[in-house]
Design an enzyme around this catalytic site. Sequence first.
Site: not given
Length: 424
Positions: A303, A321
């Site tokens: 990720d 984020f």
Amino acid sequence: MILIQNAKMLEAGTLKRVDVLVEAGKIKAIADKIEPQAEMDQIDAQGHFLSAGFIDVHVHLREPGGEHKETIETGTLAAARGGFTTICPMPNTKPVPDSVEHMQRLHHLIDENAHVRVLPYAAITERQAGKTHVDFKALANEGTFAFTDDGVGVQEAAKMYEAMQQAQAVNKAIVAHCEDNSLIYGGAMHEGERSKALGIPGIPSICEAVQIARDVLLSEATGCHYHVCHVSTKESVRVIRDAKKAGIPVTAEVTPHHLLLSEDDVPGDNAIYKMNPPLRSTEDRQALIDGLLDGTIDIIATDHAPHAADEKDQPMTRAPFGIVGSETAFPLLYTHFVKTGKWSLQQLVDYITIKPAKLFDLPFGKLEEGAPADLTLIDLDVAYDIKAEDFLSKSSNTPFLGERVYGKTLFTMVDGEIRYKGEK
């Protein structure tokens, strides 16, 4: 032809000395000894570890539209430095790859700029807005790896059900960021004791697990391969485990940072520790490790989520984020799990090579004769510190800066060509 001499490769879990001959982008031969010929370029591996190139099914390259954070060029260089030879970028770009035209443009950018193999996702819905489905058949014909609205969860059950029906019809997976928006509550970190102590709004665990529970039943109904992104909670692990026992075609990934950190590691209102899903409890972290080891969770994916420094230099409630991971994944996992004896080297390598290849029916991730010559050579013994100035990514937003690790990439080869060469 390239002859790699004096390498060590894994064979039945044991490191064995080998020579490897590469010709025309393929692994032509692996043997105890291969005699060099005049037409061969020779590389002395000096006893270092040679692996099949790593596969990362979850990265963010930001291009097009977010080039101040990362580009296809810098993101794929970062991947190569991390030992990754195949990566799959998520579609939260501008424009979103939600049409044939946009996907063709993305492929052109990849062909022009990528240093490793890039297999792009297409969105599930137009603009990832959760309203109108993309043309699954047309996008599948344009070389789409799989379909995802990563970054946002598909909120309507009917939309996900219909998406799975259409993805199944073209033999593609639905890959899901699982998050029920009605349960986020404006949170910026995990809802737990640490969020309460810091006075930062929290995201409850159930936000993730409740959508996974919905989706595994939709997967059962449609027969569609359903892959869960970045699992982070013990409840999610339990739902996935039960679904697998029921024979539902669900698979899952976990990130290095969720395996290594918990909410207790968040030092304060520091957005370098802000990722989605957030760092959960120590109990959740242990459940992820247990789930990986027992096969509930299938693979590790980074990720990799780069952001500019000024974007992260804000309070957690305002900052974006995500953290970077391409260049740190292997050394962090090797240092914390293999060198400590918790995992074998074979287990770690399988999580990032042969297992993701098997999940998504890819011909990569194998160190064997006839396979594509996607290789990475790693010095497992040298210790070094993770430094921002060493990164090839445009961004260095990671809480692991300054950590001492082992496992340094010496070179990365894709289709028989060296795409990254590090210092010995």
